[in-house]
Scaffold this active site. Sequence first.
Site, PDB file in Angstrom:
ATOM      1  N   ARG A   1     -23.505  -3.729  33.560  1.00  0.00           N
ATOM      2  CA  ARG A   1     -23.121  -4.319  34.833  1.00  0.00           C
ATOM      3  C   ARG A   1     -21.857  -5.150  34.755  1.00  0.00           C
ATOM      4  O   ARG A   1     -20.964  -5.004  35.575  1.00  0.00           O
ATOM      5  CB  ARG A   1     -24.240  -5.239  35.355  1.00  0.00           C
ATOM      6  CG  ARG A   1     -25.136  -4.636  36.362  1.00  0.00           C
ATOM      7  CD  ARG A   1     -26.476  -5.313  36.304  1.00  0.00           C
ATOM      8  NE  ARG A   1     -27.007  -5.205  34.955  1.00  0.00           N
ATOM      9  CZ  ARG A   1     -27.606  -4.104  34.514  1.00  0.00           C
ATOM     10  NH1 ARG A   1     -27.760  -3.068  35.284  1.00  0.00           N
ATOM     11  NH2 ARG A   1     -28.044  -4.037  33.271  1.00  0.00           N
ATOM     12  N   THR A   2     -21.798  -6.032  33.774  1.00  0.00           N
ATOM     13  CA  THR A   2     -20.678  -6.974  33.784  1.00  0.00           C
ATOM     14  C   THR A   2     -19.354  -6.225  33.611  1.00  0.00           C
ATOM     15  O   THR A   2     -18.409  -6.425  34.375  1.00  0.00           O
ATOM     16  CB  THR A   2     -20.857  -8.023  32.665  1.00  0.00           C
ATOM     17  OG1 THR A   2     -22.135  -8.618  32.811  1.00  0.00           O
ATOM     18  CG2 THR A   2     -19.802  -9.094  32.750  1.00  0.00           C
TER      19      THR A   2
ATOM     20  N   ARG B   1     -16.273 -10.390  26.583  1.00  0.00           N
ATOM     21  CA  ARG B   1     -17.646 -10.674  26.153  1.00  0.00           C
ATOM     22  C   ARG B   1     -17.664 -10.631  24.637  1.00  0.00           C
ATOM     23  O   ARG B   1     -17.058  -9.734  24.019  1.00  0.00           O
ATOM     24  CB  ARG B   1     -18.624  -9.648  26.709  1.00  0.00           C
ATOM     25  CG  ARG B   1     -19.994  -9.766  26.019  1.00  0.00           C
ATOM     26  CD  ARG B   1     -21.053  -9.013  26.720  1.00  0.00           C
ATOM     27  NE  ARG B   1     -21.350  -9.623  28.006  1.00  0.00           N
ATOM     28  CZ  ARG B   1     -22.359  -9.244  28.775  1.00  0.00           C
ATOM     29  NH1 ARG B   1     -23.156  -8.280  28.393  1.00  0.00           N
ATOM     30  NH2 ARG B   1     -22.580  -9.831  29.923  1.00  0.00           N
TER      31      ARG B   1
ATOM     32  N   HIS C   1     -22.346 -17.727  30.765  1.00  0.00           N
ATOM     33  CA  HIS C   1     -22.036 -16.470  31.442  1.00  0.00           C
ATOM     34  C   HIS C   1     -21.642 -16.836  32.875  1.00  0.00           C
ATOM     35  O   HIS C   1     -22.386 -16.578  33.827  1.00  0.00           O
ATOM     36  CB  HIS C   1     -23.271 -15.558  31.422  1.00  0.00           C
ATOM     37  CG  HIS C   1     -22.999 -14.139  31.785  1.00  0.00           C
ATOM     38  ND1 HIS C   1     -21.786 -13.716  32.279  1.00  0.00           N
ATOM     39  CD2 HIS C   1     -23.786 -13.034  31.743  1.00  0.00           C
ATOM     40  CE1 HIS C   1     -21.845 -12.419  32.508  1.00  0.00           C
ATOM     41  NE2 HIS C   1     -23.046 -11.983  32.189  1.00  0.00           N
TER      42      HIS C   1
ATOM     43  N   LYS D   1     -12.230  -3.991  11.852  1.00  0.00           N
ATOM     44  CA  LYS D   1     -11.451  -4.122  10.608  1.00  0.00           C
ATOM     45  C   LYS D   1     -11.319  -5.582  10.198  1.00  0.00           C
ATOM     46  O   LYS D   1     -10.600  -5.906   9.259  1.00  0.00           O
ATOM     47  CB  LYS D   1     -10.050  -3.537  10.814  1.00  0.00           C
ATOM     48  CG  LYS D   1     -10.028  -2.080  11.195  1.00  0.00           C
ATOM     49  CD  LYS D   1      -8.586  -1.675  11.540  1.00  0.00           C
ATOM     50  CE  LYS D   1      -8.548  -0.326  12.224  1.00  0.00           C
ATOM     51  NZ  LYS D   1      -7.259  -0.107  12.892  1.00  0.00           N
TER      52      LYS D   1
END
Lengths: 313, 139
Positions: A56-57, A106, A134, A85
């Site tokens: 969703r986000t 995120r 959030h 890496k």
Amino acid sequence: MQRDQIRNLISILDLSVDEINGLIDVANDIDQHPERYQEACRHKQLATLFFEPSTRTRLSFESAMLSLGGSVLGFSSANSSSAAKGESVSDTVRTVGNYADIIAMRHPKEGAPMIASQHTVVPIINAGDGGHFHPTQTLTDLLTISRKKGRLSDMTIGLCGDLKFGRTVHSLIEATLRYPNIRYILISPEELRVPEYMIDELKEAGADFEEVTDLEAAMPQLDILYMTRIQKERFFNEEDYLRLKDTYILTPDKLKNAKSDLSILHPLPRVNEISVKVDEDPRACYFYQTLCGKQIRMALILFLLGIHPEEQA
Amino acid sequence: MNIDGVTTGIVLDHIQAGKSMEIYEYLGLDKLQSCVAVIQNVRSAKYGKKDIIKIDELIDLNLDVLGYFDPNITVNYIKDGKLLEKKHLALPDRLTDVLHCKNPRCITSCEQEIPHVFELVDREKKIYRCIYCDTQVRV
């Protein structure tokens, strides 16, 4: 532009109450007049840097930017970026800041978006950092509550489930503490109670709150029921997760004593904490929330980029 | 027990008894060429017992770190036998790379070059908070 002139959204507290109310107004205008906004971000690019999975986000950010006439780039897991890496967050954003006008990030580690904001001159939006914050989910929740209740004050909010690692819970409490006459009922197993610093914030704000373990006993008092998932990815010990995951399952039966105008919210994804049988209940708002999520993110992108199409309308 | 007074240097007074060696090591006083005296369990009218450190040289001290170790310390700067300045310490508002965040979910746990920064949130209860993840530490 200088770094200190850039507005970021790391915590919901980066926005004043007036600014939040302004974003809600713009989101409502977008809902009514989407055509006014369809070219607002033409030639602007949003980078979605998702070091952790999301449906969703990430998609709501991308959909929001596309609906504003902008374009998107980015990655959807750490494995498909140079983070695999060993590249640092600061090096990643220094690079992406040369490609995009705004970044939504995120990251599983708490504080990563704050570090990012210190190393680029494009606005950073925290799209979730570990079990911490959030804020765009909180804006989504506030828009949903405001549309369903017609207000953001004078109500009892029940927050249920994982209140320890549930970042959406922490952000929602911090945001609503600034609105008058909100009462909180914090419903969780002992092991997943809200962290001490949140309790301190509630006490400092003089908030009316109680911590309980019984959802059904709390139900008749609630105007908002905010359900959360017990998040497997936040546990280091699977045994603890298995023991706690089915503590609260919302069924039509448990809603018998609820108010007729209760609004049930959930940041999604759900696993089994809300029975699918509840989906048809008119009080279930969690899929409506996803629409609100796109519209408030459109408003946020415009705000952080300093674009005001509504003034030209 | 006789220990010479400092003519030009620094005297750290009112150190909580037993803490002087920790401070000695943290400040790297063992690396100085000048004379340093660590005096433990000195009788004190105010605290009962205290420690004192005498440094026979004027050096740059990180007063934030000292204030964190013990906010009751008094720092006396002495030049040519005269008291140049007396400083009373307090818990610093911000600590960089003194406390380390123990939250395994904090960004500092995986990116080594990030400074560990804590801000004082409650002076009375001596609580600091990691600026990245909000983890609280009582010192």
